[in-house]
Scaffold this motif. Structure first.
Motif, mmCIF file in Angstrom:
data_model
loop_
_atom_site.group_PDB
_atom_site.id
_atom_site.type_symbol
_atom_site.label_atom_id
_atom_site.label_comp_id
_atom_site.label_asym_id
_atom_site.label_seq_id
_atom_site.Cartn_x
_atom_site.Cartn_y
_atom_site.Cartn_z
ATOM 1 N N ARG A 1 27.461 23.828 59.038
ATOM 2 C CA ARG A 1 28.902 23.700 59.037
ATOM 3 C C ARG A 1 29.321 23.111 60.372
ATOM 4 O O ARG A 1 28.646 23.274 61.386
ATOM 5 N N GLU B 1 34.951 23.999 61.732
ATOM 6 C CA GLU B 1 35.074 24.895 60.577
ATOM 7 C C GLU B 1 34.746 26.325 60.978
ATOM 8 O O GLU B 1 35.440 27.277 60.600
ATOM 9 N N ILE B 2 33.657 26.469 61.743
ATOM 10 C CA ILE B 2 33.252 27.800 62.189
ATOM 11 C C ILE B 2 34.308 28.398 63.109
ATOM 12 O O ILE B 2 34.664 29.575 62.995
ATOM 13 N N ARG C 1 37.536 27.870 63.267
ATOM 14 C CA ARG C 1 38.726 28.315 62.538
ATOM 15 C C ARG C 1 38.472 29.640 61.821
ATOM 16 O O ARG C 1 39.325 30.535 61.818
ATOM 17 N N GLU C 2 37.293 29.763 61.197
ATOM 18 C CA GLU C 2 37.018 30.994 60.456
ATOM 19 C C GLU C 2 36.809 32.180 61.389
ATOM 20 O O GLU C 2 37.228 33.300 61.087
ATOM 21 N N ASP D 1 40.214 33.303 62.548
ATOM 22 C CA ASP D 1 40.884 34.098 61.508
ATOM 23 C C ASP D 1 40.280 35.496 61.414
ATOM 24 O O ASP D 1 41.001 36.492 61.237
ATOM 25 N N ALA D 2 38.939 35.570 61.511
ATOM 26 C CA ALA D 2 38.258 36.857 61.357
ATOM 27 C C ALA D 2 38.605 37.815 62.479
ATOM 28 O O ALA D 2 38.888 38.994 62.239
ATOM 29 N N VAL E 1 30.495 35.539 60.296
ATOM 30 C CA VAL E 1 30.938 34.235 59.790
ATOM 31 C C VAL E 1 29.741 33.334 59.540
ATOM 32 O O VAL E 1 28.848 33.212 60.387
#
Length: 235
Positions: A147, A151-152, A154-155, A158-159, A204
């Motif tokens: 990935r 992308e990582i 952002r996740e 969020d986490a 993640v």
């Protein structure tokens, strides 16, 4: 580190498959036309009996040894087999059995380890009765492992945001990702538990490591009023 993604989330449901009596010529056409490296062989109840790989087909029909052949020569042998009439005439005689399979509830990381250990590129996915329900390939798994850092990031953001005890201090929390390595820095707020945020980042998909540079602010006790003792005494 890949989290708890399951095989069922990344598998392909439409599977090119063969029957025990599928001819070698038809097997070769399947592999060539679909550009795949192998097909599962299933019985009349869709239970997986074995797998015929491109290497199995070309090696056995061309009389090749265990050392195998280069990719270019292997493709040439496969092309000739489409119209050839080799000695072995059915998938039953060529397949590797029992097949190495996985279940949809198994973790992606475990499927990847099986592929690496067995030196295979695809795994039939079966239900509790060993009926074929899908296929997962190295390419499917790479979509999870490979990935982009953005992308990582952002996740992860969020986490960790979702797991803060309170929103205060959010602007002081920084997430940086480089080659899958996450760095958490700044202050997530006085009520936050840094260890919880680090564990959230680890979960993640695509994260290979977490550097904890968080500094958790502590709420200072209110100063005593004038004339009041700073601490209580025990008689």
């Amino acid at each position: 580190m890949v989290g708890n993604r399951m095989v069922g989330e990344v598998m392909t449901g439409e599977v090119v498959q063969a029957r025990p009596d599928t001819s070698v010529g038809e097997l070769a056409r399947m592999l060539a036309s679909h550009r795949i490296s192998g097909v599962p062989v299933v019985d009349e109840d869709d239970k997986v009996m074995g797998v015929v790989s491109q290497t199995d087909l070309t090696r056995r029909q061309a009389g090749l040894g265990r050392g195998g052949v280069g990719r270019r020569r292997l493709a040439g042998v496969l092309k000739r087999l489409v119209h050839a009439r080799p000695a072995a005439s059915a998938a039953m005689e060529l397949m590797t059995s029992p097949a190495v399979t996985v279940h949809p509830e198994q973790r992606v990381v475990d499927a990847a380890r099986i592929m690496e250990r067995r030196h295979i590129d695809r795994l039939p996915v079966v239900d509790e009765e060993d009926r074929l329900i899908g296929i997962t390939t190295r390419r499917d798994l790479l979509r999870v492992f490979l990935r982009t850092d953005e992308e990582i990031r952002r996740e992860v953001a969020d986490a960790v945001t979702a797991r803060r005890a309170a929103p205060r201090g959010a602007e002081k929390l920084h997430v940086d990702v480089r080659d899958g390595m996450v760095t958490l820095a700044g202050s997530p707020g006085p009520e936050a538990d840094a260890s919880v945020l680090v564990r959230a980042a680890w979960r993640v998909d695509g994260v290979v490591g977490v550097v904890n540079r968080l500094t958790v602010e502590r709420v200072s006790p209110r100063p005593p009023q004038d004339g009041a003792p700073s601490s209580s005494a025990v008689d």
